[in-house]
Motif scaffolding. Structure first.
Motif, PDB file in Angstrom:
ATOM      1  N   LEU A  91      60.189 -76.857  23.705  1.00  0.00           N
ATOM      2  CA  LEU A  91      59.074 -76.276  22.968  1.00  0.00           C
ATOM      3  C   LEU A  91      59.131 -76.605  21.481  1.00  0.00           C
ATOM      4  O   LEU A  91      58.116 -76.877  20.856  1.00  0.00           O
ATOM      5  N   SER A  92      60.312 -76.549  20.902  1.00  0.00           N
ATOM      6  CA  SER A  92      60.458 -76.843  19.476  1.00  0.00           C
ATOM      7  C   SER A  92      61.869 -77.336  19.201  1.00  0.00           C
ATOM      8  O   SER A  92      62.808 -77.032  19.942  1.00  0.00           O
ATOM      9  N   GLU A 104      64.405 -78.336  15.616  1.00  0.00           N
ATOM     10  CA  GLU A 104      64.601 -78.459  14.180  1.00  0.00           C
ATOM     11  C   GLU A 104      65.982 -79.060  13.932  1.00  0.00           C
ATOM     12  O   GLU A 104      66.991 -78.508  14.383  1.00  0.00           O
ATOM     13  N   SER A 117      56.953 -81.552  22.033  1.00  0.00           N
ATOM     14  CA  SER A 117      57.617 -80.463  21.323  1.00  0.00           C
ATOM     15  C   SER A 117      57.219 -80.445  19.855  1.00  0.00           C
ATOM     16  O   SER A 117      56.860 -81.464  19.264  1.00  0.00           O
ATOM     17  N   GLU A 118      57.263 -79.259  19.270  1.00  0.00           N
ATOM     18  CA  GLU A 118      56.989 -79.104  17.845  1.00  0.00           C
ATOM     19  C   GLU A 118      58.214 -79.533  17.059  1.00  0.00           C
ATOM     20  O   GLU A 118      59.263 -78.897  17.115  1.00  0.00           O
ATOM     21  N   SER A 119      58.082 -80.617  16.340  1.00  0.00           N
ATOM     22  CA  SER A 119      59.210 -81.167  15.588  1.00  0.00           C
ATOM     23  C   SER A 119      59.084 -80.795  14.125  1.00  0.00           C
ATOM     24  O   SER A 119      58.043 -80.985  13.509  1.00  0.00           O
ATOM     25  N   ARG A 120      60.190 -80.280  13.558  1.00  0.00           N
ATOM     26  CA  ARG A 120      60.178 -79.871  12.162  1.00  0.00           C
ATOM     27  C   ARG A 120      61.292 -80.569  11.386  1.00  0.00           C
ATOM     28  O   ARG A 120      61.942 -79.989  10.548  1.00  0.00           O
ATOM     29  N   ASP A 162      66.686 -70.096  23.426  1.00  0.00           N
ATOM     30  CA  ASP A 162      67.033 -70.643  22.115  1.00  0.00           C
ATOM     31  C   ASP A 162      68.523 -70.967  22.070  1.00  0.00           C
ATOM     32  O   ASP A 162      69.346 -70.199  22.572  1.00  0.00           O
ATOM     33  N   ASN A 204      60.652 -83.699  25.972  1.00  0.00           N
ATOM     34  CA  ASN A 204      60.440 -83.315  24.572  1.00  0.00           C
ATOM     35  C   ASN A 204      59.290 -84.077  23.923  1.00  0.00           C
ATOM     36  O   ASN A 204      59.200 -84.158  22.704  1.00  0.00           O
ATOM     37  N   LYS A 211      65.943 -88.663  18.635  1.00  0.00           N
ATOM     38  CA  LYS A 211      65.943 -87.342  19.260  1.00  0.00           C
ATOM     39  C   LYS A 211      67.068 -87.243  20.284  1.00  0.00           C
ATOM     40  O   LYS A 211      67.426 -88.233  20.927  1.00  0.00           O
ATOM     41  N   MET A 227      67.018 -75.543  18.876  1.00  0.00           N
ATOM     42  CA  MET A 227      66.027 -75.879  19.891  1.00  0.00           C
ATOM     43  C   MET A 227      65.607 -74.661  20.702  1.00  0.00           C
ATOM     44  O   MET A 227      66.345 -73.697  20.811  1.00  0.00           O
ATOM     45  N   ARG A 228      64.406 -74.757  21.243  1.00  0.00           N
ATOM     46  CA  ARG A 228      63.903 -73.749  22.183  1.00  0.00           C
ATOM     47  C   ARG A 228      63.302 -74.476  23.374  1.00  0.00           C
ATOM     48  O   ARG A 228      62.449 -75.353  23.195  1.00  0.00           O
TER      49      ARG A 228
END
Length: 317
Positions: free
Chosen positions: A104-105, A107, A263-266, A210, A260, A236, A123-124
């Protein structure tokens, strides 16, 4: 006596069959299930089924990879994941994106300064839908995290072993080129595989799962670069979920890729800029190194002659 010999022969035959068959009964994945779940073509079927047993013998994905390939290349790794690893099983169709977990995300960032840093990942992952695990009772589950390192950095296996003994990681191993002294232009890539235990009960948690981890990394000697810096780019990580079903010798293991793509990458692209020598300075460096070595050797020689002379004088007196 003849009957006794026949009984003894039959017993020996039975023991031979048992030794041959029983280890395969405990294999984590059944070849017949692989072919029906994944749906590979006939050309890849024999290779995939034959490799399932060797994969069952080890819990490390990258160990299985290096048993097949000598060096880590992205193209070989992609083929290994898509064509060799046995995914699915446990009555869950792994090719259905709605029935397997996804990332999902994520960082990621580098922590620290200089040539010794930590790669931090937060990560989540999503839960497993209730429909996919309604009829399955997982005995244990774990997340497998694989970091494919660029050639410009390495993870010290001795350092990771020390952290493992301290309980920082549940299980961690380094695969590939583990020569700590080789410069980057003479080194092959390596990878770090981390195993994290997950309570099967939280797989259906609507909030997802998480987890965080930090891997200590070290820079290799960089090649010459006119800019004075060498760029080491990280990709990644790869994530897998593996769960076991049943506590008997006939248990199975379910392996899934945690996608992934969406996924929301920050973090963007992680780049480690490492200082490197410049070719324009190589002449000065060579001269300075030669002069320094010559002077050091001269000092050692003169010191040795002086002490030898002093020893002879003291003996004569």
């Amino acid at each position: 006596m003849e009957n006794h010999g026949n009984v003894l022969s039959s017993f020996c035959l039975l023991m031979t069959i048992s030794v041959t068959i029983i280890p395969h009964l405990g294999c984590c994945i059944e070849s017949s299930s692989v072919s029906s779940k994944v749906g590979t073509s006939d050309s890849n079927l024999d290779s995939k089924n034959s490799y399932s047993s060797s994969f069952c013998a080890t819990k490390y994905i990258m160990k299985s990879y290096h048993e097949r390939y000598e060096q880590l290349h992205d193209s070989h790794y992609k083929d290994f994941i898509e064509q060799v690893l046995p995914f699915g099983l446990c009555d869950i169709q792994s090719d259905d994106p709605n029935l397997v977990p996804s990332l999902l995300s994520i960082e990621r960032k580098l922590i620290g300064e200089g040539s010794h840093r930590h790669l931090s990942s937060s990560m989540r992952i999503s839960n497993l839908p209730a429909v996919s695990i309604a009829n399955i009772s997982f005995d244990s589950c774990g997340i497998i995290f694989i970091e494919r390192l660029p050639s410009g950095v390495f993870a010290d296996p001795f350092e990771l072993q020390h952290l493992l003994q301290r309980g920082v990681f549940n299980d961690i191993a380094v695969f590939g080129d583990t020569n700590l002294e080789s410069p980057s232009f003479l080194s092959n890539r390596s990878s770090v595989e981390v195993h994290m235990d997950v309570n099967p009960d939280i797989l259906s948690d609507k909030n997802g799962i998480d987890f965080k981890l930090k891997i200590p990394l070290h820079a290799r000697y960089a090649p010459l670069d006119e800019s004075g810096y060498s760029r080491v780019v990280f990709g990644k990580p790869d994530l897998f979920l593996r769960c076991s079903v049943g506590k008997t010798s006939l248990n199975q293991s379910c392996l899934y890729v945690i996608a992934n793509n969406d996924s929301e990458s920050r973090y963007g692209t992680i780049v480690w800029k490492q200082p490197s020598g410049m070719k324009a300075h190589s002449g000065v460096v060579y001269v300075f190194t030669f002069v320094s070595a010559f002077l050091a050797a001269l000092v050692i020689m003169l010191t040795s002659i002086f002490h030898s002379t002093m020893c002879k004088s003291s003996k004569q007196s």
